[in-house]
Structures are given as structure tokens and as C-alpha cells.
Design a protein around this motif. Sequence first.
Motif, PDB file in Angstrom:
ATOM      1  N   GLN A  87       4.958  45.663 109.185  1.00 44.45           N
ATOM      2  CA  GLN A  87       5.921  44.737 109.794  1.00 44.45           C
ATOM      3  C   GLN A  87       5.344  44.104 111.055  1.00 44.45           C
ATOM      4  O   GLN A  87       5.503  42.901 111.281  1.00 44.45           O
ATOM      5  N   PHE A  90       3.032  41.396 109.950  1.00 45.13           N
ATOM      6  CA  PHE A  90       3.752  40.201 109.512  1.00 45.13           C
ATOM      7  C   PHE A  90       4.140  39.351 110.715  1.00 45.13           C
ATOM      8  O   PHE A  90       4.028  38.126 110.680  1.00 45.13           O
ATOM      9  N   PHE A  96       5.871  35.020 107.776  1.00 45.03           N
ATOM     10  CA  PHE A  96       7.190  34.590 107.308  1.00 45.03           C
ATOM     11  C   PHE A  96       7.481  33.238 107.944  1.00 45.03           C
ATOM     12  O   PHE A  96       6.941  32.898 108.974  1.00 45.03           O
ATOM     13  N   GLY A  99      11.986  33.341 106.224  1.00 44.47           N
ATOM     14  CA  GLY A  99      12.313  34.759 106.232  1.00 44.47           C
ATOM     15  C   GLY A  99      13.047  35.260 105.009  1.00 44.47           C
ATOM     16  O   GLY A  99      13.254  36.465 104.873  1.00 44.47           O
ATOM     17  N   CYS A 101      12.232  35.505 101.824  1.00 49.86           N
ATOM     18  CA  CYS A 101      11.449  36.362 100.930  1.00 49.86           C
ATOM     19  C   CYS A 101      10.853  37.569 101.640  1.00 49.86           C
ATOM     20  O   CYS A 101      10.355  38.483 100.994  1.00 49.86           O
ATOM     21  N   THR A 102      10.917  37.584 102.971  1.00 53.76           N
ATOM     22  CA  THR A 102      10.221  38.605 103.748  1.00 53.76           C
ATOM     23  C   THR A 102      10.611  40.034 103.386  1.00 53.76           C
ATOM     24  O   THR A 102       9.722  40.884 103.239  1.00 53.76           O
ATOM     25  N   GLN A 105       8.795  40.799 100.244  1.00 55.02           N
ATOM     26  CA  GLN A 105       7.343  40.802 100.492  1.00 55.02           C
ATOM     27  C   GLN A 105       6.934  42.116 101.154  1.00 55.02           C
ATOM     28  O   GLN A 105       5.935  42.733 100.762  1.00 55.02           O
ATOM     29  N   ILE A 106       7.698  42.552 102.156  1.00 56.36           N
ATOM     30  CA  ILE A 106       7.348  43.774 102.879  1.00 56.36           C
ATOM     31  C   ILE A 106       7.521  45.004 101.990  1.00 56.36           C
ATOM     32  O   ILE A 106       6.666  45.897 101.986  1.00 56.36           O
ATOM     33  N   CYS A 148       6.993  32.755  97.758  1.00 53.75           N
ATOM     34  CA  CYS A 148       7.421  32.279  99.081  1.00 53.75           C
ATOM     35  C   CYS A 148       7.561  30.769  98.994  1.00 53.75           C
ATOM     36  O   CYS A 148       6.567  30.062  98.841  1.00 53.75           O
ATOM     37  N   ILE A 156       0.678  35.802 104.885  1.00 56.11           N
ATOM     38  CA  ILE A 156       1.110  37.063 104.272  1.00 56.11           C
ATOM     39  C   ILE A 156      -0.110  37.893 103.885  1.00 56.11           C
ATOM     40  O   ILE A 156      -0.181  39.094 104.176  1.00 56.11           O
TER      41      ILE A 156
END
Length: 168
Positions: A87, A90, A96, A99, A101-102, A105-106, A148, A156
Motif C-alpha cells: 500500500q 502504491f 492509483f 481509485g 480499481c485500487t 489491484q492491492i 484500470c 501499478i
Amino acid sequence: MKTELTINGEHHTLDADVRTSLLDALRHHLHLTGTKKGCDHGQCGACTILVNGRRINSCLTLACMHDGDAITTIEGIGAPDALTILQDAFVAHDGFQCGYCTPGQICSATAMLEEVKAGWPSHVSADLMAKPKLTVEEVSERMSGNLCRCAAYPNIVDAILSADEAAS
């Protein structure tokens, strides 16, 4: 149908229709709204969560299928005052934009880094028997299920490579 779930370390008893997706159970029944609904067809990865440590699209599975499972959502990965290495990466690499899709993604990257540590090859791994080495191509392939719309992909990938290096 009653379903027992452990979500982010907390026990929950869900009483929902057997047709309720795990995504809808999280968002609408348990009010964990960090997991996002994107396409609702398993194509975008916005709803990616971890079930027993493995990443899945929560829109493609029914909540009742996960009775007894350990589920981790974005709410269970780090906290605003205690971010994980990933995180932090990121944030540092601007991984991001809007945000949306974050969270997916994470969650996906968290599991992907564990898959690499376990030695799982990908479709672009040169040697299926060697320990995978993360490269831009490896990360891109392994994260290909997470889209994204803002096209923050280079950031990313940089964030994931940075987190992997920092964790090593």
C-alpha cells in the motif's frame, strides 16, 4: 441460508438467499464496501478478494459456497495509520488515479506476491522449474485480470516491483 464466514479475522453469520454473490454479501449484507462492483462478470477484477489466501473475483462465486472460509478484503489489508509495504508503494508510485480499481489491484497484488514467493510460474516465466523473478512482463501477466480504466498500469507495476524489492 446461514453461512459462517471469517472476514478480516472476524466471524460473521450471514443469512442470505443462496443466489447471493459473495460480492453482494460483502457490500450489501455486511456493509464492507471497499470491494468494488465493476463489471459483475469477472472481467475487470475490481471485486478481487482473498479466500483462504487465494485471489478470486467475488462477483463470480456465491457466498454460501464459502461456509467456513477465511476471507480477506481490502479492509483487512493494512489500515490508514498502518499501511502494508504494498500500500505504501502504491502511494509512493501513484499506483492509483480515480481509485476505483485500487482495492482489487492491492488484493490481487498481495496474493500475487505470495504466489511468486511460493514459486508459482506464470505464462511468461522462462523456466517453469526456476524460482520466478519479478519483471515488468511477469507482473503485467500476473496482474492481467485487474483492469484500470485510468491506465495507471506503469505506476501499478512500479509499485508492485518496489514492494517486492522492499520485502526481500
